[in-house]
Scaffold this motif. Structure first.
Motif, PDB file in Angstrom:
ATOM      1  N   ARG A 196     -18.211  24.477 -17.944  1.00 30.67           N
ATOM      2  CA  ARG A 196     -17.793  23.221 -17.294  1.00 30.67           C
ATOM      3  C   ARG A 196     -18.925  22.642 -16.450  1.00 30.67           C
ATOM      4  O   ARG A 196     -19.155  21.431 -16.451  1.00 30.67           O
ATOM      5  CB  ARG A 196     -16.556  23.481 -16.424  1.00 30.67           C
ATOM      6  N   ILE A 197     -19.655  23.522 -15.748  1.00 26.44           N
ATOM      7  CA  ILE A 197     -20.797  23.066 -14.952  1.00 26.44           C
ATOM      8  C   ILE A 197     -21.903  22.524 -15.861  1.00 26.44           C
ATOM      9  O   ILE A 197     -22.422  21.423 -15.658  1.00 26.44           O
ATOM     10  CB  ILE A 197     -21.328  24.220 -14.067  1.00 26.44           C
ATOM     11  N   ILE A 198     -22.271  23.306 -16.883  1.00 28.02           N
ATOM     12  CA  ILE A 198     -23.387  22.939 -17.754  1.00 28.02           C
ATOM     13  C   ILE A 198     -23.097  21.651 -18.530  1.00 28.02           C
ATOM     14  O   ILE A 198     -23.981  20.806 -18.708  1.00 28.02           O
ATOM     15  CB  ILE A 198     -23.715  24.109 -18.711  1.00 28.02           C
ATOM     16  N   LYS A 199     -21.855  21.489 -18.994  1.00 27.01           N
ATOM     17  CA  LYS A 199     -21.518  20.301 -19.795  1.00 27.01           C
ATOM     18  C   LYS A 199     -21.264  19.058 -18.941  1.00 27.01           C
ATOM     19  O   LYS A 199     -21.192  17.945 -19.466  1.00 27.01           O
ATOM     20  CB  LYS A 199     -20.286  20.586 -20.664  1.00 27.01           C
ATOM     21  N   SER A 200     -21.139  19.250 -17.630  1.00 27.77           N
ATOM     22  CA  SER A 200     -20.894  18.107 -16.751  1.00 27.77           C
ATOM     23  C   SER A 200     -22.048  17.106 -16.843  1.00 27.77           C
ATOM     24  O   SER A 200     -23.219  17.493 -16.905  1.00 27.77           O
ATOM     25  CB  SER A 200     -20.764  18.578 -15.303  1.00 27.77           C
ATOM     26  N   PRO A 201     -21.746  15.810 -16.845  1.00 28.65           N
ATOM     27  CA  PRO A 201     -22.822  14.813 -16.831  1.00 28.65           C
ATOM     28  C   PRO A 201     -23.725  14.950 -15.606  1.00 28.65           C
ATOM     29  O   PRO A 201     -24.873  14.509 -15.622  1.00 28.65           O
ATOM     30  CB  PRO A 201     -22.087  13.473 -16.834  1.00 28.65           C
ATOM     31  N   ALA A 202     -23.219  15.583 -14.544  1.00 30.81           N
ATOM     32  CA  ALA A 202     -24.028  15.784 -13.331  1.00 30.81           C
ATOM     33  C   ALA A 202     -25.152  16.777 -13.562  1.00 30.81           C
ATOM     34  O   ALA A 202     -26.195  16.723 -12.904  1.00 30.81           O
ATOM     35  CB  ALA A 202     -23.134  16.284 -12.194  1.00 30.81           C
ATOM     36  N   PHE A 203     -24.953  17.699 -14.510  1.00 26.84           N
ATOM     37  CA  PHE A 203     -25.912  18.770 -14.781  1.00 26.84           C
ATOM     38  C   PHE A 203     -26.960  18.219 -15.739  1.00 26.84           C
ATOM     39  O   PHE A 203     -26.885  18.385 -16.955  1.00 26.84           O
ATOM     40  CB  PHE A 203     -25.174  19.981 -15.380  1.00 26.84           C
ATOM     41  N   ALA A 225     -22.540  25.815  -6.303  1.00 23.24           N
ATOM     42  CA  ALA A 225     -21.137  25.763  -6.731  1.00 23.24           C
ATOM     43  C   ALA A 225     -20.165  25.552  -5.563  1.00 23.24           C
ATOM     44  O   ALA A 225     -18.952  25.489  -5.789  1.00 23.24           O
ATOM     45  CB  ALA A 225     -20.786  27.046  -7.472  1.00 23.24           C
ATOM     46  N   GLU A 226     -20.692  25.433  -4.357  1.00 22.66           N
ATOM     47  CA  GLU A 226     -19.846  25.305  -3.163  1.00 22.66           C
ATOM     48  C   GLU A 226     -18.861  24.139  -3.312  1.00 22.66           C
ATOM     49  O   GLU A 226     -19.246  23.007  -3.595  1.00 22.66           O
ATOM     50  CB  GLU A 226     -20.765  25.044  -1.959  1.00 22.66           C
ATOM     51  N   GLY A 227     -17.564  24.444  -3.158  1.00 23.55           N
ATOM     52  CA  GLY A 227     -16.541  23.408  -3.184  1.00 23.55           C
ATOM     53  C   GLY A 227     -15.954  23.124  -4.556  1.00 23.55           C
ATOM     54  O   GLY A 227     -14.935  22.422  -4.658  1.00 23.55           O
ATOM     55  N   LEU A 228     -16.554  23.646  -5.625  1.00 26.37           N
ATOM     56  CA  LEU A 228     -16.011  23.405  -6.970  1.00 26.37           C
ATOM     57  C   LEU A 228     -14.760  24.251  -7.176  1.00 26.37           C
ATOM     58  O   LEU A 228     -14.671  25.379  -6.708  1.00 26.37           O
ATOM     59  CB  LEU A 228     -17.040  23.749  -8.045  1.00 26.37           C
ATOM     60  N   SER A 272      -9.619  17.830 -10.983  1.00 27.03           N
ATOM     61  CA  SER A 272      -9.739  16.987 -12.181  1.00 27.03           C
ATOM     62  C   SER A 272     -11.215  16.893 -12.556  1.00 27.03           C
ATOM     63  O   SER A 272     -12.098  17.153 -11.721  1.00 27.03           O
ATOM     64  CB  SER A 272      -9.197  15.586 -11.897  1.00 27.03           C
ATOM     65  N   ASP A 273     -11.496  16.530 -13.794  1.00 27.75           N
ATOM     66  CA  ASP A 273     -12.896  16.377 -14.212  1.00 27.75           C
ATOM     67  C   ASP A 273     -13.607  15.342 -13.343  1.00 27.75           C
ATOM     68  O   ASP A 273     -14.781  15.530 -12.991  1.00 27.75           O
ATOM     69  CB  ASP A 273     -12.978  15.962 -15.684  1.00 27.75           C
ATOM     70  N   LEU A 285     -18.093  15.894  -7.191  1.00 28.28           N
ATOM     71  CA  LEU A 285     -18.581  16.861  -6.205  1.00 28.28           C
ATOM     72  C   LEU A 285     -19.886  17.502  -6.671  1.00 28.28           C
ATOM     73  O   LEU A 285     -20.839  17.644  -5.895  1.00 28.28           O
ATOM     74  CB  LEU A 285     -17.525  17.938  -5.957  1.00 28.28           C
ATOM     75  N   LEU A 286     -19.949  17.858  -7.970  1.00 28.20           N
ATOM     76  CA  LEU A 286     -21.149  18.482  -8.512  1.00 28.20           C
ATOM     77  C   LEU A 286     -22.333  17.512  -8.466  1.00 28.20           C
ATOM     78  O   LEU A 286     -23.458  17.914  -8.161  1.00 28.20           O
ATOM     79  CB  LEU A 286     -20.901  18.966  -9.948  1.00 28.20           C
ATOM     80  N   THR A 287     -22.075  16.255  -8.719  1.00 25.56           N
ATOM     81  CA  THR A 287     -23.133  15.238  -8.631  1.00 25.56           C
ATOM     82  C   THR A 287     -23.722  15.208  -7.219  1.00 25.56           C
ATOM     83  O   THR A 287     -24.946  15.206  -7.035  1.00 25.56           O
ATOM     84  CB  THR A 287     -22.591  13.838  -8.992  1.00 25.56           C
ATOM     85  N   GLY A 288     -22.838  15.191  -6.213  1.00 21.32           N
ATOM     86  CA  GLY A 288     -23.308  15.169  -4.829  1.00 21.32           C
ATOM     87  C   GLY A 288     -24.114  16.408  -4.485  1.00 21.32           C
ATOM     88  O   GLY A 288     -25.177  16.322  -3.838  1.00 21.32           O
TER      89      GLY A 288
END
Length: 295
Positions: free
Chosen positions: A56-63, A266-269, A274-275, A281-284
């Protein structure tokens, strides 16, 4: 060795994401992500859930490679797939992010103020598998708790001995002798460690390249001279238990030092997000770590 990946690691702007929690730390990582032990039974279910989290982290557009140079994987993650590709191939082919592998098997008991690495059975076999999986480099973590010259020398010698073995297998080692951020004599430990690192670097063959992963130093820019050493491709920093905001503030004061954060990333994830909330959050998080890394 992939020359494009080496160039990216040497000169790219960004940081390295540490997604390498292993067997001992996986339950805690899952709990921080909102998955309680009651939701899985046995290691296979646990590792499947943590792979879902990492996917989920790796596929996120934020990553995104605009901010992230590399990602460190756990052995179990290296052997799993994302959308039909082994994780290392997905990272590089789909994301342009350089894959690394955690190779250590944890820490030995405290002795002489330090914890060296436990023995790594069949390291050569693991390195051959990593090379087949198109992994670029490796990392292994020791911990220094006290400014004990003999103990710190043991840590450095072990790290570099393994580093030479890893380089010989065609991979770039990340040497990680962490100094505990809660150590009473952290500054002195860092001074002793830097001296030992320079000794070890000076004894390397001219063609050997390593990376260094170090605790954010007590004295700002303390590791600046290590960045100019010809054997060193990059110096990166671990968050070491600091909350993300404090880790970023400390990192930003160290010019040229880039992040290789795990918990702070990963803090707060949460599994329950929701996606949209997760990606936001990951973007920030990623952008704040990136900003501190390019300061």
């Amino acid at each position: 060795m992939n020359k494009r990946q080496m160039e990216r690691i040497r000169t790219g702007q960004g940081f390295i994401a540490a997604l390498d929690q292993s067997g001992g730390s996986t339950p805690k990582a899952l709990q921080q992500y909102g998955i309680e032990p009651s939701r899985y039974s046995g290691d296979e279910e646990m590792f499947a859930l943590v792979h879902e989290m990492r996917t989920r982290i790796i596929k996120s557009p934020a990553f995104d490679a605009e901010y992230i140079l590399g990602a460190i994987l756990f052995e179990n993650t290296m052997d799993r797939k994302i959308d039909g590709l082994y994780t290392a191939d997905y990272l590089w082919e789909k994301k342009g992010i350089v894959p690394f592998l955690k190779v250590d098997k944890g820490l030995a008991e405290l002795d002489g103020g330090v914890q060296v690495l436990k023995p790594i059975p069949d390291l050569d076999g693991l390195l051959r598998r990593a090379a087949r999986r198109n992994v670029f480099g490796t990392k292994m973590r020791s911990v220094i708790h006290e400014a004990n010259p003999h103990g710190i020398r043991k840590v450095a010698e072990q790290q570099f001995e393994l580093g030479k073995q890893i380089w010989s297998a065609g991979l770039v080692p990340i040497i990680e002798p962490e100094v505990d951020i809660n150590s009473r004599d952290k500054r002195e430990s860092e001074r002793l460690l830097k001296d030992e690192i320079f000794k070890q670097l000076s004894a390397l063959a001219p063609d050997v390249t390593v990376m260094l992963k170090l605790s954010i130093p007590t004295e700002d820019d303390f590791y600046r001279d290590l960045m100019d050493e010809p054997h060193v491709a990059r110096v990166v920093a671990l968050s070491g238990g600091y909350e993300r905001e404090e880790a970023n503030e400390r990192l930003a004061r160290n010019h040229g030092l880039i992040a290789s954060f795990s918990r702070a990333l990963a803090e707060g994830l949460s599994d329950q997000q929701s996606d949209e909330a997760f990606n936001g959050l990951l973007t920030g998080s990623i952008r704040s770590i990136y900003k501190a890394s390019i300061a």
